[in-house]
Design a protein around this motif. Structure first.
Motif, short mmCIF file in Angstrom:
data_model
loop_
_atom_site.label_atom_id
_atom_site.label_comp_id
_atom_site.label_asym_id
_atom_site.label_seq_id
_atom_site.Cartn_x
_atom_site.Cartn_y
_atom_site.Cartn_z
N UNK A 34 0.82 -1.21 0.00
CA UNK A 34 0.00 0.00 0.00
C UNK A 34 0.85 1.26 0.00
N UNK A 35 2.04 1.19 0.59
CA UNK A 35 2.92 2.35 0.61
C UNK A 35 3.82 2.40 -0.62
N UNK A 36 4.17 1.25 -1.16
CA UNK A 36 5.14 1.21 -2.26
C UNK A 36 4.54 1.57 -3.60
N UNK A 37 3.36 1.00 -3.95
CA UNK A 37 2.79 1.17 -5.28
C UNK A 37 1.69 2.22 -5.28
N UNK A 38 2.08 3.47 -5.15
CA UNK A 38 1.14 4.59 -5.18
C UNK A 38 1.12 5.20 -6.58
N UNK A 39 -0.08 5.51 -7.09
CA UNK A 39 -0.21 6.09 -8.42
C UNK A 39 0.35 7.52 -8.41
N UNK A 40 1.33 7.74 -9.27
CA UNK A 40 1.89 9.10 -9.40
C UNK A 40 1.62 9.69 -10.77
N UNK A 41 1.25 8.84 -11.75
CA UNK A 41 1.00 9.32 -13.11
C UNK A 41 -0.24 8.63 -13.67
N UNK A 42 -1.14 9.44 -14.28
CA UNK A 42 -2.30 8.91 -14.98
C UNK A 42 -2.25 9.43 -16.40
N UNK A 43 -2.09 8.54 -17.35
CA UNK A 43 -1.92 8.93 -18.76
C UNK A 43 -3.16 8.54 -19.56
N UNK A 47 -8.46 15.69 -18.13
CA UNK A 47 -9.00 15.91 -16.78
C UNK A 47 -10.42 15.37 -16.65
N UNK A 48 -11.24 15.56 -17.70
CA UNK A 48 -12.62 15.06 -17.66
C UNK A 48 -12.65 13.54 -17.57
N UNK A 49 -11.76 12.89 -18.33
CA UNK A 49 -11.73 11.43 -18.35
C UNK A 49 -11.22 10.87 -17.02
N UNK A 50 -10.17 11.48 -16.48
CA UNK A 50 -9.62 11.03 -15.21
C UNK A 50 -10.64 11.21 -14.09
N UNK A 51 -11.33 12.35 -14.11
CA UNK A 51 -12.36 12.59 -13.09
C UNK A 51 -13.48 11.57 -13.19
N UNK A 52 -13.91 11.24 -14.42
CA UNK A 52 -14.98 10.25 -14.61
C UNK A 52 -14.55 8.87 -14.14
N UNK A 53 -13.26 8.56 -14.25
CA UNK A 53 -12.76 7.23 -13.84
C UNK A 53 -12.77 7.05 -12.33
N UNK A 58 -7.38 8.62 -8.61
CA UNK A 58 -6.66 9.81 -8.17
C UNK A 58 -5.20 9.48 -7.93
N UNK A 59 -4.36 10.50 -8.13
CA UNK A 59 -2.96 10.36 -7.78
C UNK A 59 -2.87 10.06 -6.28
N UNK A 60 -2.07 9.06 -5.94
CA UNK A 60 -1.96 8.64 -4.54
C UNK A 60 -2.71 7.36 -4.24
#
Length: 244
Positions: free
Chosen positions: A35-44, A54-60, A63-65
């Motif tokens: 849980x601490x090691x594999x944190x999302x830092x990039x969403x492509x 931004x609209x697509x990421x919000x709909x999904x 979140x980063x983290x």
């Protein structure tokens, strides 16, 4: 043979041997470590032109983290499709150690409509995709429908929209769409469309569209290459040939 005195000791040794607590502690430690090691830092986001990243990421809902392995990819894709209807498919993938990719497939433009001098492209469900300067090759002009204030992702505001969409889908299954340049909704609820540059076809929207298209194709196959006519399927159960 073990005596009565030895039995409690054997039982106690077995309890110590099969104590599940160390295993549980190890699993808990691994979960905490992950849980601490594999944190999302990039969403492509790739493949989208009608919506912003931004609209697509919000709909999904991602979140980063967020933890990479705890993300429900199916739920994220469903959120995108339900909130952004001009998208046909969304593929959400994990990329170790800390990246999420969202690959978007947008709806194809198969038709267009003129609204107050502006041309808007439509997908197979007659949903608005985008404003265009000119139709692309193969797009069908949709006539006879009055619309106001188009919104990307919403369906053409017409009581016949679903029926027209079904008719276009059936035409596509028979390979007819490349040979149709316009389709018009008539005042009586029927439709007219051109076919192979030689025929104007008049057909009811109600009833069995698939059966009517089969009758039409069968009739066209029996005509001579030079024949040009109105083919009317609205009179009775036959295809009426009216020369022009």
């Amino acid at each position: 043979m073990p005596t009565q005195e030895n039995r409690p000791r054997v039982t106690e040794r077995r309890r110590r041997r099969y104590n599940p607590l160390p295993f549980i502690l190890v699993c808990a430690a691994m979960i905490i470590f992950i849980s601490f090691l594999f944190r999302v830092s990039t969403i492509e986001v790739t493949g989208s032109t009608m919506y912003t990243d931004e609209e697509i990421i919000s709909a999904s809902g991602i979140q980063v983290g967020d933890n990479l392995f705890f993300i429900n990819r199916s739920s994220a894709a469903s959120g995108i499709l339900s909130k952004l209807p001009a998208i046909d498919n969304a593929l959400v993938e994990r990329v170790l150690p800390n990246k999420i990719t969202i690959n978007i497939t947008e709806s194809d433009s198969i038709a267009y409509i003129n609204i107050s001098g502006e041309l808007w492209s439509l997908d197979h469900s007659l949903r608005f995709l985008e404003r265009i300067d000119a139709p692309s090759s193969g797009m069908i002009e949709l006539r006879g429908i009055e619309c106001e204030s188009p919104i990307i992702g919403t369906q053409v505001d017409s009581t016949n929209a679903e029926q027209i969409s079904t008719a276009l889908e059936k035409m596509g299954s028979y390979g007819m769409l490349p040979y149709i340049t316009w389709l018009e909704l008539l005042g009586d609820g029927n439709i007219e469309f051109d076919y192979i540059d030689r025929f104007t076809v008049r057909m009811p929207l109600s009833g069995d569209v698939d059966y009517n298209l089969q009758k039409l194709l069968s009739a066209v196959g029996q005509l001579s290459p030079g024949d040009r006519a109105l083919l009317d399927l609205t009179i009775d159960d036959k295809v009426h040939f009216i020369p022009r």
